[in-house]
Design a protein around this motif. Sequence first.
Motif, PDB file in Angstrom:
ATOM      1  N   LEU A 212      -3.563  -0.344 -19.895  1.00 23.88           N
ATOM      2  CA  LEU A 212      -2.754  -0.023 -18.715  1.00 23.88           C
ATOM      3  C   LEU A 212      -1.826   1.148 -18.999  1.00 23.88           C
ATOM      4  CD1 LEU A 212      -1.742  -3.586 -17.436  1.00 23.88           C
ATOM      5  CD2 LEU A 212      -3.601  -2.112 -16.609  1.00 23.88           C
ATOM      6  N   PRO A 213      -1.505   1.926 -17.981  1.00 22.59           N
ATOM      7  CA  PRO A 213      -0.541   3.019 -18.173  1.00 22.59           C
ATOM      8  C   PRO A 213       0.864   2.452 -18.384  1.00 22.59           C
ATOM      9  CG  PRO A 213      -1.063   2.769 -15.854  1.00 22.59           C
ATOM     10  CD  PRO A 213      -1.994   1.846 -16.592  1.00 22.59           C
ATOM     11  N   ALA A 214       1.733   3.272 -18.924  1.00 23.37           N
ATOM     12  CA  ALA A 214       3.112   2.847 -19.134  1.00 23.37           C
ATOM     13  C   ALA A 214       3.751   2.472 -17.807  1.00 23.37           C
ATOM     14  CB  ALA A 214       3.902   3.968 -19.812  1.00 23.37           C
ATOM     15  N   ASP A 215       4.487   1.390 -17.816  1.00 22.90           N
ATOM     16  CA  ASP A 215       5.122   0.924 -16.586  1.00 22.90           C
ATOM     17  C   ASP A 215       6.260   1.862 -16.200  1.00 22.90           C
ATOM     18  OD1 ASP A 215       5.505  -1.304 -14.570  1.00 22.90           O
ATOM     19  OD2 ASP A 215       7.498  -1.212 -15.493  1.00 22.90           O
ATOM     20  N   ASP A 216       6.378   2.125 -14.893  1.00 25.46           N
ATOM     21  CA  ASP A 216       7.407   3.038 -14.407  1.00 25.46           C
ATOM     22  C   ASP A 216       8.553   2.322 -13.696  1.00 25.46           C
ATOM     23  OD1 ASP A 216       6.163   2.192 -12.133  1.00 25.46           O
ATOM     24  OD2 ASP A 216       5.680   4.192 -11.364  1.00 25.46           O
ATOM     25  N   GLY A 217       8.554   0.986 -13.759  1.00 24.57           N
ATOM     26  CA  GLY A 217       9.621   0.225 -13.129  1.00 24.57           C
ATOM     27  C   GLY A 217       9.402  -0.063 -11.659  1.00 24.57           C
ATOM     28  N   ARG A 218       8.276   0.396 -11.108  1.00 23.96           N
ATOM     29  CA  ARG A 218       8.015   0.190  -9.681  1.00 23.96           C
ATOM     30  C   ARG A 218       6.686  -0.506  -9.423  1.00 23.96           C
ATOM     31  NH1 ARG A 218       8.736   5.686  -6.469  1.00 23.96           N
ATOM     32  NH2 ARG A 218       8.406   4.197  -4.772  1.00 23.96           N
ATOM     33  N   ARG A 219       5.783  -0.438 -10.361  1.00 28.40           N
ATOM     34  CA  ARG A 219       4.450  -0.996 -10.155  1.00 28.40           C
ATOM     35  C   ARG A 219       4.511  -2.531 -10.097  1.00 28.40           C
ATOM     36  NH1 ARG A 219       2.318   1.315 -14.278  1.00 28.40           N
ATOM     37  NH2 ARG A 219       1.956   3.227 -13.093  1.00 28.40           N
ATOM     38  N   ASP A 220       3.701  -3.126  -9.210  1.00 29.17           N
ATOM     39  CA  ASP A 220       3.625  -4.574  -9.076  1.00 29.17           C
ATOM     40  C   ASP A 220       2.377  -5.099  -9.775  1.00 29.17           C
ATOM     41  OD1 ASP A 220       5.977  -4.884  -7.581  1.00 29.17           O
ATOM     42  OD2 ASP A 220       4.938  -4.371  -5.721  1.00 29.17           O
ATOM     43  N   TYR A 221       2.447  -6.378 -10.184  1.00 28.16           N
ATOM     44  CA  TYR A 221       1.371  -7.007 -10.958  1.00 28.16           C
ATOM     45  C   TYR A 221       0.995  -8.330 -10.290  1.00 28.16           C
ATOM     46  CZ  TYR A 221       2.748  -3.558 -14.441  1.00 28.16           C
ATOM     47  OH  TYR A 221       3.034  -2.381 -15.091  1.00 28.16           O
ATOM     48  N   PHE A 222      -0.296  -8.491 -10.025  1.00 29.23           N
ATOM     49  CA  PHE A 222      -0.803  -9.660  -9.313  1.00 29.23           C
ATOM     50  C   PHE A 222      -1.792 -10.397 -10.216  1.00 29.23           C
ATOM     51  CE2 PHE A 222       0.678  -6.613  -6.292  1.00 29.23           C
ATOM     52  CZ  PHE A 222       1.291  -7.366  -5.295  1.00 29.23           C
TER      53      PHE A 222
ATOM     54  N   ALA B  70       0.820  -1.219   0.000  1.00 25.62           N
ATOM     55  CA  ALA B  70       0.000   0.000   0.000  1.00 25.62           C
ATOM     56  C   ALA B  70       0.848   1.260   0.000  1.00 25.62           C
ATOM     57  CB  ALA B  70      -0.938  -0.006   1.202  1.00 25.62           C
ATOM     58  N   ARG B  71       2.155   1.124   0.289  1.00 33.49           N
ATOM     59  CA  ARG B  71       3.041   2.295   0.320  1.00 33.49           C
ATOM     60  C   ARG B  71       3.659   2.593  -1.038  1.00 33.49           C
ATOM     61  NH1 ARG B  71       6.851  -0.068   4.837  1.00 33.49           N
ATOM     62  NH2 ARG B  71       6.572  -1.784   3.340  1.00 33.49           N
ATOM     63  N   ASN B  72       3.400   1.739  -2.030  1.00 32.57           N
ATOM     64  CA  ASN B  72       3.967   1.934  -3.355  1.00 32.57           C
ATOM     65  C   ASN B  72       3.161   3.003  -4.099  1.00 32.57           C
ATOM     66  OD1 ASN B  72       4.951   1.793  -5.967  1.00 32.57           O
ATOM     67  ND2 ASN B  72       4.879  -0.447  -6.074  1.00 32.57           N
ATOM     68  N   PRO B  73       3.713   4.167  -4.347  1.00 32.33           N
ATOM     69  CA  PRO B  73       2.936   5.232  -5.004  1.00 32.33           C
ATOM     70  C   PRO B  73       2.556   4.892  -6.439  1.00 32.33           C
ATOM     71  CG  PRO B  73       5.249   5.847  -4.855  1.00 32.33           C
ATOM     72  CD  PRO B  73       5.098   4.592  -4.050  1.00 32.33           C
ATOM     73  N   SER B  74       3.242   3.912  -7.039  1.00 31.40           N
ATOM     74  CA  SER B  74       2.909   3.511  -8.411  1.00 31.40           C
ATOM     75  C   SER B  74       1.702   2.593  -8.462  1.00 31.40           C
ATOM     76  CB  SER B  74       4.107   2.806  -9.057  1.00 31.40           C
ATOM     77  OG  SER B  74       5.212   3.683  -9.155  1.00 31.40           O
ATOM     78  N   GLY B  75       1.272   2.103  -7.297  1.00 28.57           N
ATOM     79  CA  GLY B  75       0.078   1.282  -7.249  1.00 28.57           C
ATOM     80  C   GLY B  75       0.310  -0.144  -7.699  1.00 28.57           C
ATOM     81  N   ALA B  76      -0.785  -0.804  -8.099  1.00 27.59           N
ATOM     82  CA  ALA B  76      -0.718  -2.209  -8.467  1.00 27.59           C
ATOM     83  C   ALA B  76      -1.743  -2.511  -9.542  1.00 27.59           C
ATOM     84  CB  ALA B  76      -0.963  -3.094  -7.243  1.00 27.59           C
ATOM     85  N   VAL B  77      -1.401  -3.491 -10.379  1.00 28.55           N
ATOM     86  CA  VAL B  77      -2.320  -4.024 -11.385  1.00 28.55           C
ATOM     87  C   VAL B  77      -2.757  -5.400 -10.931  1.00 28.55           C
ATOM     88  CG1 VAL B  77      -2.540  -4.850 -13.754  1.00 28.55           C
ATOM     89  CG2 VAL B  77      -1.321  -2.711 -13.285  1.00 28.55           C
ATOM     90  N   LEU B  78      -4.071  -5.613 -10.891  1.00 28.00           N
ATOM     91  CA  LEU B  78      -4.647  -6.895 -10.499  1.00 28.00           C
ATOM     92  C   LEU B  78      -5.286  -7.522 -11.726  1.00 28.00           C
ATOM     93  CD1 LEU B  78      -6.485  -5.616  -7.273  1.00 28.00           C
ATOM     94  CD2 LEU B  78      -4.085  -6.297  -7.500  1.00 28.00           C
ATOM     95  N   ILE B  79      -4.888  -8.743 -12.062  1.00 28.51           N
ATOM     96  CA  ILE B  79      -5.445  -9.450 -13.220  1.00 28.51           C
ATOM     97  C   ILE B  79      -6.084 -10.737 -12.707  1.00 28.51           C
ATOM     98  CG2 ILE B  79      -4.963 -10.502 -15.456  1.00 28.51           C
ATOM     99  CD1 ILE B  79      -2.533  -8.681 -15.704  1.00 28.51           C
TER     100      ILE B  79
END
Length: 438
Positions: free
Chosen positions: A395-405, A305-314
Motif C-alpha cells: 500500500l502507498p504511504a498513508d496521507d491521513g485522509r484515506r479510508d480503509y474498509f 467517492a469525493r475523497n481524492p486519497s481514495g480507499a483501501v478495500l480488504i
Amino acid sequence: MSRVTRRALQWGAVYLGLALLPMAVVLARPPDEARGLGVEFGAMLGLLALAVMALQALVSGRHRWFGATLGFDNLLQFHRRMGLVALLLVVAHPSVMLVSRPAWLDYLDPREETLRALTLMGLLLATLLLVATSLWRLACGLSYERWRALHGVLAVAVVGGGLGHALMVGHYTAGGAGLLLALLIVMSLLLVAETRLLRPWRLRRRPWQVVETLPVRGEATTLVLAPVGRHRLAFAPGQFIWITLGDTPFQLQQHPFSIASSAERPERLAFTAKQMGDFTATLPEVAVGTWAFVEGPFGAFLPDARNPSGAVLIAGGIGVTPMMSILRTFADRSERLPLWLIYANPTWEEATFREELEALAERLRLEVIHVLDEPPEEWQGERGLVDRDLLARRLPADDGRRDYFICGPGPLMDAAEGALIELGIAPTRLYSDRFDIV
C-alpha cells in the motif's frame, strides 16, 4: 472527528441517559423507609438491569432513525455486549440484596409464596437462557429461525416479568416512578411489535422475485432479484439488506446479505453467499420465480467517492461482496479515485469474482492484490496472511485522509485492523463489516 464517530457519541449519550433515567427518577424522591446502603444499591442494580434489557429492542431493531449512520454490525456487537452486561446486572441485583439481608432468602422458598418464588427464579433462568442461546446458538443445536423465535419470546418474558416484579415490590415504583418505568417498557415492546409485525405488513406491498440463480466460484451462489411492480430500492454501494424468501414476509426466516450489485442499476438487486449455514446451503435450489421481500438498505460501510486519497478495500473470501457493489457502482459512474483491493483466499480456485475483478481494474484506478494461503506452485503473488508487512509493502504511504474498509472472516478482520493501527492509521478511518448470525 468522523461523522460515524460523532453520531456514535451522540446516540451513546442518549442511550446512557435512558438507561439511567429510572434510577434518576426514583432517587429524586426517595421513600421514607431506609433499608441500608447494600439493599438500596442492589435495588438500583435491578432498575438498571431492567432499563438495559428494555433498550435492547432499540439497539437491535434496525431502526433507521437510530442506527442509519452507525452500521448495523456495530450495533449488533454493542447489543451482544450489553446483553452480557444485563445478565451480570440481573445476577448482581438479588445477590447484593440477599447478602445485605439474608432473611430475604425466604422469598425464594416456594413453600412460602409459590408464585413469587417461581417468578423470581424464572426471570433469572430466562435471562441465563437468553444469553446462553445467543452466545452458543450452534452448540445448542438451534437453527437461526428457531433461535430467533426463542430469543424474541424470552426477551419479552424477561422485560415484562421484570416490570411486574418491580411494580409488585412497590418500594420505588409507587406513583410516578412506576408509571415512568412502565412507559419505558411499553415503548420497548412497541418497538418489538413494529419490527416483527408492522414492517412485514408494509413489505408485503413491495415484493420482489428471483429472476436468476447463478453458481459462482468458491462454492457460492448469486441470487438476482427484480421488483414485482414499479418500486425500486435506492441504496448506496457497501450497504446490506434483510431478505425473506417465500410467499409472505411474516416468517422467522429473514437473513442479512450485503448487496453485490451496482447502485446505478436499481432494476436488479443481487447478493452472493457462500454455502456455509442452514439457509445459505439451500440457495442453489432456490427456483426462479420465488418471491422475496427486502428490508433495507442498512449500513455505514460507505466509501466517499469525493475523497481524492481514495480507499483501501480488504476482503477475505465471500467478504468481497460489498466490495463488488462498491467497485461495480464506481465503474458505472466512471469514478476516478484511486482504489486498492487486497483480497485473501485459501486457494486460487476460491477467489470469487476474480475474472470480473480483472475487468474492473481496467475500468477503474484499481489495483487488485490477491493473497493466497495455499498458492499453486507457479504463483508469483502474495501468500500467507494479511499482516503489517504485507500492508506496508503493497500500500502507498498513508496521507491521513484515506479510508480503509474491511470485510471477511473474524480472524482476518482482527489481523487487518491491528496491522493498520500499527501502521499509524487512525481507528476512526477504519470501517469494518462484521456479521456472524446467518
